[in-house]
Design an enzyme around this catalytic site. Structure first.
Site, PDB file in Angstrom:
ATOM      1  N   SER A  13       0.838  -1.196   0.000  1.00 48.49           N
ATOM      2  CA  SER A  13       0.000   0.000   0.000  1.00 48.49           C
ATOM      3  C   SER A  13       0.873   1.246   0.000  1.00 48.49           C
ATOM      4  O   SER A  13       1.620   1.488   0.959  1.00 48.49           O
ATOM      5  CB  SER A  13      -0.890   0.011   1.238  1.00 48.49           C
ATOM      6  N   HIS A  38      -1.419  -1.238  -4.148  1.00 45.55           N
ATOM      7  CA  HIS A  38      -2.669  -0.852  -3.486  1.00 45.55           C
ATOM      8  C   HIS A  38      -2.671   0.656  -3.259  1.00 45.55           C
ATOM      9  O   HIS A  38      -1.720   1.227  -2.716  1.00 45.55           O
ATOM     10  CB  HIS A  38      -2.776  -1.604  -2.159  1.00 45.55           C
ATOM     11  N   ASP A  40      -4.848   3.750  -1.631  1.00 46.50           N
ATOM     12  CA  ASP A  40      -5.925   4.065  -0.699  1.00 46.50           C
ATOM     13  C   ASP A  40      -6.469   5.460  -0.963  1.00 46.50           C
ATOM     14  O   ASP A  40      -5.770   6.459  -0.755  1.00 46.50           O
ATOM     15  CB  ASP A  40      -5.402   3.973   0.739  1.00 46.50           C
ATOM     16  N   MET A  42      -9.099   8.204   0.151  1.00 49.77           N
ATOM     17  CA  MET A  42      -9.928   8.576   1.311  1.00 49.77           C
ATOM     18  C   MET A  42     -10.424  10.011   1.158  1.00 49.77           C
ATOM     19  O   MET A  42      -9.681  10.875   0.691  1.00 49.77           O
ATOM     20  CB  MET A  42      -9.103   8.470   2.596  1.00 49.77           C
ATOM     21  N   HIS A  71      -8.605   1.392  -3.782  1.00 51.81           N
ATOM     22  CA  HIS A  71      -9.539   1.081  -2.696  1.00 51.81           C
ATOM     23  C   HIS A  71     -10.240   2.387  -2.334  1.00 51.81           C
ATOM     24  O   HIS A  71      -9.628   3.269  -1.729  1.00 51.81           O
ATOM     25  CB  HIS A  71      -8.715   0.497  -1.530  1.00 51.81           C
ATOM     26  N   MET A  73     -12.360   4.602  -0.309  1.00 60.05           N
ATOM     27  CA  MET A  73     -12.969   4.818   1.009  1.00 60.05           C
ATOM     28  C   MET A  73     -13.621   6.185   0.964  1.00 60.05           C
ATOM     29  O   MET A  73     -13.157   7.159   1.575  1.00 60.05           O
ATOM     30  CB  MET A  73     -11.885   4.743   2.108  1.00 60.05           C
ATOM     31  N   MET A 142     -11.611  -5.885   5.357  1.00 61.26           N
ATOM     32  CA  MET A 142     -10.800  -4.984   6.175  1.00 61.26           C
ATOM     33  C   MET A 142     -10.468  -5.657   7.503  1.00 61.26           C
ATOM     34  O   MET A 142     -11.365  -6.150   8.197  1.00 61.26           O
ATOM     35  CB  MET A 142     -11.552  -3.676   6.455  1.00 61.26           C
ATOM     36  N   ASP A 180      -6.811  -6.500   4.163  1.00 62.72           N
ATOM     37  CA  ASP A 180      -6.151  -5.197   4.243  1.00 62.72           C
ATOM     38  C   ASP A 180      -6.192  -4.658   5.674  1.00 62.72           C
ATOM     39  O   ASP A 180      -7.271  -4.449   6.221  1.00 62.72           O
ATOM     40  CB  ASP A 180      -6.891  -4.240   3.294  1.00 62.72           C
TER      41      ASP A 180
HETATM   42  C1  DX5 Z   1      -6.358   1.483   5.814  1.00 61.89           C
HETATM   43  C2  DX5 Z   1      -5.965   1.227   4.395  1.00 61.89           C
HETATM   44  C3  DX5 Z   1      -4.883   0.232   4.271  1.00 61.89           C
HETATM   45  C4  DX5 Z   1      -3.558   0.661   4.863  1.00 61.89           C
HETATM   46  C5  DX5 Z   1      -2.834  -0.578   5.293  1.00 61.89           C
HETATM   47  O1  DX5 Z   1      -7.520   2.229   5.838  1.00 61.89           O
HETATM   48  O2  DX5 Z   1      -7.071   0.753   3.648  1.00 61.89           O
HETATM   49  O3  DX5 Z   1      -4.701  -0.160   2.920  1.00 61.89           O
HETATM   50  O4  DX5 Z   1      -2.774   1.355   3.938  1.00 61.89           O
HETATM   51  O5  DX5 Z   1      -1.707  -0.217   6.004  1.00 61.89           O
HETATM   52  P1  DX5 Z   1      -1.051  -1.209   7.092  1.00 61.89           P
HETATM   53  O6  DX5 Z   1      -0.641  -2.444   6.347  1.00 61.89           O
HETATM   54  O7  DX5 Z   1       0.073  -0.419   7.645  1.00 61.89           O
HETATM   55  O8  DX5 Z   1      -2.135  -1.529   8.104  1.00 61.89           O
HETATM   56 ZN    ZN Z   2      -6.653  -0.146   1.636  1.00 66.79          ZN
END
Ligand code: DX5
Ligand code: ZN
Length: 230
Positions: A13, A38, A40, A42, A71, A73, A142, A180
């Site tokens: 990620s 990956h 993220d 947000m 991903h 969010m 998750m 994840d």
């Molecule tokens: C959290 C994200 C994850 C995050 C994972 O909301 O969706 O993808 O980057 O990071 P680690 O592996 O450090 O928990």
């Molecule tokens: Zn993620």
């Protein structure tokens, strides 16, 4: 993505990377043999944090051949899912909790040429997916509450992986199970044995002394675990 991959996939990620050096991070991931990147996304509404959007995905697309796994969010993910495909995402996942019309959103992602995924928060049961089987390419479970990297793994997610793997076998349907949050060398083997096909890892890769070595260590542990169930 009709069949499960022969070897489990690692998806580092980039949330845990240095955002001022994303190009270097992507080159390192590619050179290290990571299978998926990956990403993220947000929005500060679905989750408390804000990260990046389509322009950054488009910029990353120019720096790597690896599949970009976005991903989302965000609230109202159907408004933006196709824009992420246009920006270069090969996989796009949408939270079931954020989309009352997820069947339509998944269909539109697939029609745009990307792999469509459903994401479930820790409190959402896997049984809520059964009427969508066949309509997605992967499920992202998750194992932390989404919003931040570096959180602790929630152990009961292991049981969710097992239950989803059993449902997949019972229905004779094929999709990938991705996990994840808080993934580490310690829990990666158990997750693969439980049925996970793709593990996301942020801090376990980018906060390691040598990220490339961490990638290879995780992959080796995942492959060894898979051999025990093959
Ligand atoms: C959290 C994200 C994850 C995050 C994972 O909301 O969706 O993808 O980057 O990071 P680690 O592996 O450090 O928990
Ligand atoms: Zn993620």
């Amino acid at each position: 993505m009709a069949l499960r991959p022969a070897v489990p996939l690692l998806a580092p990620s980039i949330l845990s990377a240095d955002f001022a050096k994303l190009g270097e991070a992507l080159s390192m991931l590619e050179a290290s043999g990571a299978e998926v990147v990956h990403v993220d996304v947000m929005d500060g509404r679905f989750v408390p944090n804000i990260t990046l959007g389509m322009p950054v995905v488009a910029a990353m697309r120019k720096c790597t051949e690896l599949p970009l796994d976005c991903h989302l969010m965000i609230v109202e993910p159907s408004r933006y899912a196709l824009e992420f495909v246009e920006a270069g995402a090969s996989w796009v996942s949408v939270h079931q909790e954020a989309d009352p019309h997820i069947h339509r959103t998944l269909d539109s992602i697939r029609k745009a040429g990307a792999k469509a995924g459903v994401v479930l928060n820790p409190g959402t049961p896997v049984e809520t997916l059964t009427d969508l089987f066949g309509d997605f390419d992967f499920v992202l479970l998750m194992s932390v509450n989404p919003g931040f990297g570096g959180q602790g793994f929630i152990p009961r997610v292991l049981d969710k992986v097992r239950r989803l793997d059993a449902l997949r076998a019972e229905r004779q349907t094929s999709f990938l199970i991705q996990v994840d949050g808080g993934v580490s060398l310690k829990n990666a083997p158990e997750l693969v044995k439980a049925g996970a096909d793709c593990l996301v890892a942020g801090n376990a890769v980018f906060k390691a002394p040598v990220p490339a070595a961490a990638i290879q260590g995780l992959q080796a542990a995942m492959r060894a675990a898979r051999m025990t169930i093959a």
